[in-house]
Design an enzyme around this catalytic site. Structure first.
Site, PDB file in Angstrom:
ATOM      1  N   THR A 126       0.823  -1.185   0.158  1.00  0.00           N
ATOM      2  CA  THR A 126       0.092  -0.010  -0.038  1.00  0.00           C
ATOM      3  C   THR A 126       0.924   1.215   0.078  1.00  0.00           C
ATOM      4  OG1 THR A 126       0.092   0.083   2.515  1.00  0.00           O
ATOM      5  CG2 THR A 126      -1.707  -1.141   1.254  1.00  0.00           C
ATOM      6  N   TRP A 141      -5.905   1.863   9.807  1.00  0.00           N
ATOM      7  CA  TRP A 141      -6.916   0.803  10.456  1.00  0.00           C
ATOM      8  C   TRP A 141      -7.766   0.030   9.580  1.00  0.00           C
ATOM      9  CZ3 TRP A 141      -6.747  -1.030  15.239  1.00  0.00           C
ATOM     10  CH2 TRP A 141      -7.764  -1.715  15.968  1.00  0.00           C
ATOM     11  N   TYR A 162     -14.227   3.637   5.944  1.00  0.00           N
ATOM     12  CA  TYR A 162     -12.932   3.513   5.047  1.00  0.00           C
ATOM     13  C   TYR A 162     -11.874   4.548   5.226  1.00  0.00           C
ATOM     14  CZ  TYR A 162     -10.056   1.330   1.443  1.00  0.00           C
ATOM     15  OH  TYR A 162      -8.993   0.719   0.655  1.00  0.00           O
ATOM     16  N   HIS A 190      -4.351  -5.199  -2.573  1.00  0.00           N
ATOM     17  CA  HIS A 190      -3.526  -4.910  -1.256  1.00  0.00           C
ATOM     18  C   HIS A 190      -4.072  -5.944  -0.341  1.00  0.00           C
ATOM     19  CE1 HIS A 190      -2.025  -1.242  -2.703  1.00  0.00           C
ATOM     20  NE2 HIS A 190      -3.271  -0.464  -3.085  1.00  0.00           N
TER      21      HIS A 190
END
Length: 354
Positions: free
Chosen positions: A277, A299, A312, A329
């Site tokens: 990521t 998170w 998100y 990812h």
């Protein structure tokens, strides 16, 4: 043998033993400092007794307990030395002028069978020297975009760092109490132009995008222009706006080897990440420039440690719906294994420290 003499002899033997032990310890520490061990994420994390941590269960992240994290300088130096064996972040943070020229054909990192041509505009914006050349900062913050940041009041703490890195041009103006204002480097995947600014389909969206770029004020704008097919037009739009309006940003375009180098480092530590990521890329590079790294807003779970839903992104209404088959990812895997580097990915209070 007189009692006094025996006591004196015992004292000398004890003193000699202590001296030998101290000498052995010094030799071990010296040898450890001179070697570059293969880092084992689990072993390193467990050896850091100043950090009391719990690795989250992906299915029940709410059970994580609040913890006070302590900076471990020895661990930080070990990680930095190991990463530098795989990449040079100062060099790999951007392709430089002279590496490419207008008209050159470049294969995309993720789509090796697809190519693009280096445009005159993009070549104009290639830096002549690394934007991070000779930079070193004591305390850096890397800010992710998880909804865990909402109502965190982390803004002032984030802004207090010497260098602040943000991801994907996330908005800050309406959320500064939780995410802060300050930006020294911000990433911008080309897809952000489509998702957040409606592909600049109207004057209103062009104006919004321009205002966001202008708000960066001297920051480094990091654009992965050669990662995946489909973003070349959006990169051009961005660069032309910057040129037309003389926007005060310094552009950077990651090297073609950066992602493979980062992935290679983690693979040697048995962390099998399909596609790192942006947050993991930024952390890995930041080890070169930052002595102490603090991470906020990472998170990868649908609820917080108290079972409350987490969005998100902190700035939109998307809900977290992670499935390993639908995403390139592996964010929960990154979170779990990043316990070794500062508990990357957030914490009950959305902040963790290396």
């Amino acid at each position: 043998m007189p009692l006094g003499f025996r006591a004196l002899l015992f004292g000398f033997v004890t003193l000699a033993a202590v001296v030998l032990i101290i000498d052995d310890i010094a030799q071990v520490e010296e040898e450890a400092a001179e070697t570059e061990p293969q880092l084992n994420p689990t072993a390193l994390t467990k050896s850091n007794k100043a950090v009391n941590h719990l690795v989250p269960s992906f299915s029940n992240a709410a059970k994580i307990q609040s913890t006070n994290w302590t900076f471990n300088k020895t661990l930080s130096m070990l990680i930095r030395k190991s990463i530098l064996r795989f990449l040079d972040p100062e060099r790999d943070i951007s392709i430089l002028k002279g590496t490419l020229k207008p008209g050159d054909i470049v294969h995309y990192v993720f789509d090796r069978h697809s190519t693009t041509n280096v445009s005159e505009t993009l070549y104009h914006f290639l830096p002549t020297v690394s934007p991070m050349k000779n930079q070193h900062h004591r305390r850096c913050a890397i800010v992710g975009n998880s909804g865990i940041l909402l109502n965190s009041s982390c803004g002032p703490e984030i802004d207090s760092h010497d260098f602040v890195i943000r991801c994907n041009l996330a908005p800050v103006e309406d959320y500064y109490k939780d995410v802060g204002w300050r930006t020294n480097l911000v990433t911008m995947n080309p897809s952000v132009v489509q998702r957040a600014f409606r592909d600049l389909a109207s004057e209103e969206w062009r104006a919004r995008f321009l205002r966001r770029l202008q708000s960066l004020s001297g920051s480094v704008l990091w654009i992965p222009a050669f990662m995946a097919k489909g973003g070349e037009e959006r990169v051009e739009w961005t660069l032309r706006l910057i040129l037309l309006h003389t926007v005060d940003v310094r552009t950077a375009f990651p090297s073609l080897r950066l992602l493979h180098a980062v992935r290679g480092y983690w693979l040697t530590n048995n962390v099998h990440i399909k596609r790192p990521t942006t947050g993991l890329l930024m952390y890995t590079m930041a080890t070169r420039f930052c002595e102490e790294i603090h991470l906020y807003g990472f998170w990868p779970f649908p609820s917080d440690p108290h079972g409350r839903p987490v969005k998100y992104h902190y700035y939109d209404t998307l809900k977290y719906e992670y499935t390993s088959s639908s995403s390139p990812h592996t964010m929960p895997l990154e979170f779990q294994n990043s316990e070794l580097i500062a508990q990357t990915g957030g914490a009950p209070a959305p902040h963790r420290t290396l």
